[in-house]
Design a protein around this motif. Sequence first.
Motif, short mmCIF file in Angstrom:
data_model
loop_
_atom_site.label_atom_id
_atom_site.label_comp_id
_atom_site.label_asym_id
_atom_site.label_seq_id
_atom_site.Cartn_x
_atom_site.Cartn_y
_atom_site.Cartn_z
N GLY A 165 58.10 48.70 57.02
CA GLY A 165 57.67 49.60 56.21
C GLY A 165 56.10 49.74 56.44
O GLY A 165 55.14 50.62 57.03
N TYR A 166 55.50 48.82 56.57
CA TYR A 166 54.13 47.85 57.41
C TYR A 166 53.73 47.40 58.34
O TYR A 166 54.79 46.44 58.83
CB TYR A 166 53.20 47.52 55.82
CG TYR A 166 54.01 47.66 54.60
CD1 TYR A 166 53.56 48.99 54.60
CD2 TYR A 166 54.61 47.16 53.57
CE1 TYR A 166 53.70 49.11 52.45
CE2 TYR A 166 54.94 47.46 52.52
CZ TYR A 166 55.01 48.77 52.16
OH TYR A 166 55.59 48.92 50.40
N HIS A 167 53.00 47.19 58.93
CA HIS A 167 52.41 46.28 59.87
C HIS A 167 52.11 44.79 59.01
O HIS A 167 52.19 44.07 59.86
CB HIS A 167 51.48 47.03 61.01
CG HIS A 167 51.72 48.08 61.41
ND1 HIS A 167 51.30 49.39 61.24
CD2 HIS A 167 52.07 48.37 62.95
CE1 HIS A 167 51.31 49.72 61.95
NE2 HIS A 167 52.10 49.63 62.73
N PHE A 168 51.31 45.00 58.43
CA PHE A 168 51.06 43.85 57.77
C PHE A 168 50.98 43.82 55.71
O PHE A 168 51.17 44.84 55.08
CB PHE A 168 49.48 43.51 57.32
CG PHE A 168 49.12 43.74 59.18
CD1 PHE A 168 48.72 42.88 60.17
CD2 PHE A 168 48.24 44.89 60.13
CE1 PHE A 168 48.08 42.32 61.04
CE2 PHE A 168 47.84 44.64 60.57
CZ PHE A 168 47.77 43.42 61.74
N ILE A 169 51.75 42.56 55.36
CA ILE A 169 51.89 42.18 54.29
C ILE A 169 51.37 41.20 54.19
O ILE A 169 51.10 40.29 54.34
CB ILE A 169 53.20 42.72 54.15
CG1 ILE A 169 53.69 42.71 52.39
CG2 ILE A 169 53.86 41.33 54.19
CD1 ILE A 169 55.48 42.81 52.11
N ILE A 170 50.72 41.71 52.41
CA ILE A 170 49.67 40.28 51.81
C ILE A 170 50.43 39.70 50.91
O ILE A 170 51.03 40.29 49.23
CB ILE A 170 49.09 40.97 51.42
CG1 ILE A 170 47.89 41.68 52.57
CG2 ILE A 170 47.75 39.39 51.22
CD1 ILE A 170 46.61 41.99 52.91
N SER A 221 53.25 57.82 63.26
CA SER A 221 52.48 57.44 64.66
C SER A 221 51.31 57.50 65.51
O SER A 221 51.16 56.56 66.08
CB SER A 221 52.88 58.89 65.60
OG SER A 221 51.83 60.00 65.31
N LYS A 222 50.16 58.26 63.88
CA LYS A 222 48.43 57.49 63.97
C LYS A 222 47.82 56.32 62.84
O LYS A 222 47.12 56.70 62.96
CB LYS A 222 47.85 58.44 64.77
CG LYS A 222 48.49 59.28 65.59
CD LYS A 222 47.65 61.21 65.64
CE LYS A 222 48.16 61.69 66.98
NZ LYS A 222 47.24 63.21 67.29
N SER A 223 48.73 55.50 62.47
CA SER A 223 48.49 54.82 61.38
C SER A 223 49.15 53.41 61.61
O SER A 223 49.76 53.22 62.07
CB SER A 223 49.20 55.07 60.22
OG SER A 223 48.53 56.76 60.00
N ILE A 224 48.50 52.64 60.42
CA ILE A 224 48.25 50.98 60.82
C ILE A 224 48.54 51.47 59.16
O ILE A 224 47.68 51.40 58.49
CB ILE A 224 47.70 50.25 61.10
CG1 ILE A 224 47.28 50.61 62.96
CG2 ILE A 224 47.57 49.15 60.78
CD1 ILE A 224 46.27 49.67 63.44
N HIS A 225 49.40 49.69 58.93
CA HIS A 225 49.99 50.15 57.37
C HIS A 225 49.66 48.77 57.15
O HIS A 225 50.33 47.70 57.25
CB HIS A 225 51.40 50.55 56.95
CG HIS A 225 51.83 52.02 58.12
ND1 HIS A 225 51.01 53.18 57.02
CD2 HIS A 225 52.38 52.48 58.43
CE1 HIS A 225 51.41 54.28 57.07
NE2 HIS A 225 52.12 54.54 58.56
N VAL A 226 49.32 48.84 55.94
CA VAL A 226 48.70 47.15 55.30
C VAL A 226 49.30 47.02 53.87
O VAL A 226 48.64 48.11 52.84
CB VAL A 226 47.31 47.05 55.37
CG1 VAL A 226 46.74 45.52 54.99
CG2 VAL A 226 46.64 46.94 56.78
N SER A 227 50.26 46.69 53.20
CA SER A 227 50.35 46.12 51.76
C SER A 227 50.21 44.45 52.07
O SER A 227 50.23 43.51 51.44
CB SER A 227 51.90 46.94 51.88
OG SER A 227 52.19 46.96 50.95
#
Length: 139
Positions: free
Chosen positions: A37-42, A66-72
């Motif tokens: 679901g995300y590229h990064f999770i914290i 396709s044009k987003s980076i996801h950080v959660s």
Amino acid sequence: MRKVDNIVMHCTATAQSAKVESIVNYWRNNLKWKNPGYHFIIEADGKVHNLQSIEKPSNGVRGHNSKSIHVSYIGGIDGDGKGLDNRTPEQKESQIWILKKLKSKFPSAKILGHRDFPGVKKECPSFDVKSWLEEVGLE
């Protein structure tokens, strides 16, 4: 390098004690997703996990991946499942660090919350991204 228009902030809508492995297993086994679901999770202690190469899409916002980076961050709800900004100071610090890193790589990308996309009916990330960015000097 792929074109990135958005850096999207998320919450997991779980308890802050949720484990990264159980979140990833939920995507894989319950939702049958091939990509996370995300590229990064914290985590609550600020530890950042890179779950997907930024060169590949993840499943953060339907129609915009396709044009987003996801950080959660892990958390984002209260005991009744309602949206709550319960980010720890460590999570906020890690968010700032990763956003600066991503903005230096993709300077024209907009930083948005999941809820800022048209048609999204979620509270995610349970805080106003625009106001927070101004508060911490990132916008």
